[in-house]
Design a protein around this motif. Structure first.
Motif, PDB file in Angstrom:
ATOM      1  N   ALA A 112     -13.809 -34.183  -2.435  1.00  0.00           N
ATOM      2  CA  ALA A 112     -13.322 -35.131  -1.435  1.00  0.00           C
ATOM      3  C   ALA A 112     -11.954 -35.682  -1.827  1.00  0.00           C
ATOM      4  O   ALA A 112     -11.066 -35.851  -0.988  1.00  0.00           O
ATOM      5  CB  ALA A 112     -14.323 -36.272  -1.260  1.00  0.00           C
ATOM      6  N   TYR A 113     -11.776 -35.942  -3.130  1.00  0.00           N
ATOM      7  CA  TYR A 113     -10.491 -36.439  -3.608  1.00  0.00           C
ATOM      8  C   TYR A 113      -9.392 -35.399  -3.416  1.00  0.00           C
ATOM      9  O   TYR A 113      -8.254 -35.728  -3.056  1.00  0.00           O
ATOM     10  CB  TYR A 113     -10.615 -36.829  -5.079  1.00  0.00           C
ATOM     11  N   GLY A 114      -9.733 -34.120  -3.656  1.00  0.00           N
ATOM     12  CA  GLY A 114      -8.768 -33.050  -3.422  1.00  0.00           C
ATOM     13  C   GLY A 114      -8.344 -32.984  -1.965  1.00  0.00           C
ATOM     14  O   GLY A 114      -7.154 -32.851  -1.647  1.00  0.00           O
ATOM     15  N   GLY A 115      -9.318 -33.065  -1.060  1.00  0.00           N
ATOM     16  CA  GLY A 115      -8.994 -33.076   0.367  1.00  0.00           C
ATOM     17  C   GLY A 115      -8.151 -34.283   0.749  1.00  0.00           C
ATOM     18  O   GLY A 115      -7.215 -34.180   1.557  1.00  0.00           O
ATOM     19  N   PHE A 116      -8.455 -35.442   0.157  1.00  0.00           N
ATOM     20  CA  PHE A 116      -7.690 -36.665   0.399  1.00  0.00           C
ATOM     21  C   PHE A 116      -6.219 -36.472   0.019  1.00  0.00           C
ATOM     22  O   PHE A 116      -5.309 -36.822   0.774  1.00  0.00           O
ATOM     23  CB  PHE A 116      -8.314 -37.807  -0.407  1.00  0.00           C
ATOM     24  N   LEU A 117      -5.987 -35.893  -1.167  1.00  0.00           N
ATOM     25  CA  LEU A 117      -4.616 -35.716  -1.645  1.00  0.00           C
ATOM     26  C   LEU A 117      -3.858 -34.664  -0.840  1.00  0.00           C
ATOM     27  O   LEU A 117      -2.671 -34.827  -0.553  1.00  0.00           O
ATOM     28  CB  LEU A 117      -4.627 -35.328  -3.125  1.00  0.00           C
ATOM     29  N   ILE A 118      -4.527 -33.567  -0.474  1.00  0.00           N
ATOM     30  CA  ILE A 118      -3.854 -32.475   0.239  1.00  0.00           C
ATOM     31  C   ILE A 118      -3.424 -32.902   1.633  1.00  0.00           C
ATOM     32  O   ILE A 118      -2.371 -32.484   2.132  1.00  0.00           O
ATOM     33  CB  ILE A 118      -4.777 -31.239   0.299  1.00  0.00           C
ATOM     34  N   THR A 119      -4.218 -33.756   2.298  1.00  0.00           N
ATOM     35  CA  THR A 119      -3.894 -34.154   3.678  1.00  0.00           C
ATOM     36  C   THR A 119      -2.772 -35.185   3.752  1.00  0.00           C
ATOM     37  O   THR A 119      -2.204 -35.397   4.826  1.00  0.00           O
ATOM     38  CB  THR A 119      -5.146 -34.717   4.377  1.00  0.00           C
ATOM     39  N   ILE A 120      -2.438 -35.839   2.636  1.00  0.00           N
ATOM     40  CA  ILE A 120      -1.348 -36.815   2.672  1.00  0.00           C
ATOM     41  C   ILE A 120      -0.007 -36.152   2.976  1.00  0.00           C
ATOM     42  O   ILE A 120       0.733 -36.615   3.865  1.00  0.00           O
ATOM     43  CB  ILE A 120      -1.301 -37.613   1.360  1.00  0.00           C
ATOM     44  N   PRO A 121       0.369 -35.037   2.293  1.00  0.00           N
ATOM     45  CA  PRO A 121       1.618 -34.370   2.687  1.00  0.00           C
ATOM     46  C   PRO A 121       1.588 -33.835   4.119  1.00  0.00           C
ATOM     47  O   PRO A 121       2.638 -33.773   4.771  1.00  0.00           O
ATOM     48  CB  PRO A 121       1.727 -33.216   1.671  1.00  0.00           C
ATOM     49  N   MET A 122       0.392 -33.461   4.592  1.00  0.00           N
ATOM     50  CA  MET A 122       0.288 -32.979   5.967  1.00  0.00           C
ATOM     51  C   MET A 122       0.719 -34.061   6.950  1.00  0.00           C
ATOM     52  O   MET A 122       1.358 -33.778   7.964  1.00  0.00           O
ATOM     53  CB  MET A 122      -1.149 -32.533   6.268  1.00  0.00           C
ATOM     54  N   ARG A 123       0.372 -35.312   6.638  1.00  0.00           N
ATOM     55  CA  ARG A 123       0.746 -36.418   7.530  1.00  0.00           C
ATOM     56  C   ARG A 123       2.264 -36.502   7.686  1.00  0.00           C
ATOM     57  O   ARG A 123       2.787 -36.601   8.798  1.00  0.00           O
ATOM     58  CB  ARG A 123       0.199 -37.720   6.960  1.00  0.00           C
TER      59      ARG A 123
END
Length: 343
Positions: free
Chosen positions: A38-49
């Motif tokens: 879940a933490y990995g998904g959290f971090l990866i989606t931040i640059p997507m924003r």
């Protein structure tokens, strides 16, 4: 809002994964795998924003293609990180010989990333829509306030014209004391007018005070020819009314009734509350009975027209403005508005 939803969303993802691990009877160490995923998904989606912000104004087709590609790349990176963590911690350093195994479950993660992207755009578009709606409401409100101020300020030149003419006449006939008294009353009336915003509403008691300032000026002109009676219930005195709503009605009665009478002109002001509605009436004993068939619309004067326009702008459909015949002669102006108490 983004960070709150981001944290809650990925915690929700971890919770769903944890429920699934209970069904599969996984070891307790699997909880750490879930949290790291879940933490990995959290971090990866931040640059997507931030990337989506950059391409926000791109053409729709290009935007869809970029979002699909971005979601796929993010899902592949997430799958590699998730699988590497899973094999390193849960399987005690197991290394698959085929690197494609690192992309295991990437399709599922692609759908998750697509869902995240869809929610991001939906929420963002909703926020923009709300902002545009707020701007539109503010524009309408500003136009509404400008209209009310214009209608109210149209009354002052009309009233000043009549009063200054009267003062000029008094000076010409050497009624200097009376003219001086009229100037003093006029200054008090204008001060009251300037101190009260035409957008705001005041208590009927204060409105009656303003009306009496105006009538004091007119009484200097007409002396004993003008008689005024006021009948306002205590409940009605506390009601909120648009500022300077009665003055044009009184001015209309003086112009079309009192000024045309050789005998005494009588103006009656009534106010009462009935079934959560405020009823205001201004009656006069003009020389003839009012009849809408014989009185043209343009003969009602600027004051009455502007009063009705102000009521329409302030109350929409929740008001009534009627002219009828008084008994035996004269006119009755009735205003019915919602009853609202002044603090």
């Amino acid at each position: 809002m983004f960070w709150a939803l981001q944290i809650m969303g990925w915690l929700g993802y971890a919770f769903v994964q944890y429920i699934g691990s209970l069904i599969q009877e996984m070891r307790s160490i699997y909880v750490l795998i879930i949290l790291l995923g879940a933490y990995g998904g959290f971090l990866i989606t931040i640059p997507m924003r931030y990337f989506y912000r950059k391409i926000w104004n791109a053409p729709p087709l290009l935007l869809i293609i970029v979002v699909l590609a971005c979601s796929y790349v993010a899902a592949a990176i997430w799958a590699v990180i998730d699988n590497a963590t899973h094999w390193e911690i849960y399987k005690f350093g197991y290394r698959p010989y085929n690197w494609l195994f690192y992309l295991k479950h990437s399709v599922v993660k692609f759908y998750i990333m697509m869902s995240w992207s869809g929610l991001y755009f939906v929420i963002k578009y909703y926020q923009l829509l709300q902002d545009e709606k707020q701007k539109a409401l503010q524009a309408v409100s500003m136009a509404h306030q400008s209209q009310l101020k214009m209608l109210r300020y149209q009354l002052n030149p009309h009233f000043l014209f009549n009063t200054l003419n009267a003062i000029s006449t008094l000076i010409l006939v050497n009624e200097n004391k009376t003219a001086n008294g009229m100037v003093s009353k006029l200054s008090e009336f204008l001060r009251f007018s300037l101190d009260n915003d035409p957008i705001k509403r005041i208590s009927l008691a204060r409105e009656i005070d303003a009306m009496m300032l105006y009538l004091d000026i007119e009484k200097l002109r007409f002396a004993e020819r003008l008689h005024v009676t006021i009948d306002i219930t205590p409940e009605a005195e506390r009601a909120l009314v648009p500022s300077m709503i009665l003055q044009p009605l009184i001015e209309n009665s003086i112009k079309y009734a009192v000024a045309k009478l050789e005998d005494q002109g009588i103006i009656e002001v009534h106010g009462r509350v009935h079934k959560q509605r405020l009823y205001l009436e201004v009656r006069d004993n003009g020389p003839a009975a009012y009849s809408p068939e014989t009185v043209r619309q343009n003969e009602r004067g600027v004051g009455l027209k502007n009063t009705e326009e102000r009521l329409r702008a302030l109350y929409g459909k929740h008001y009534s403005f009627n002219l009828s015949s008084n008994n035996p002669t004269g006119c009755v102006v009735e205003i019915v508005i919602p009853w609202q108490l002044a603090e």
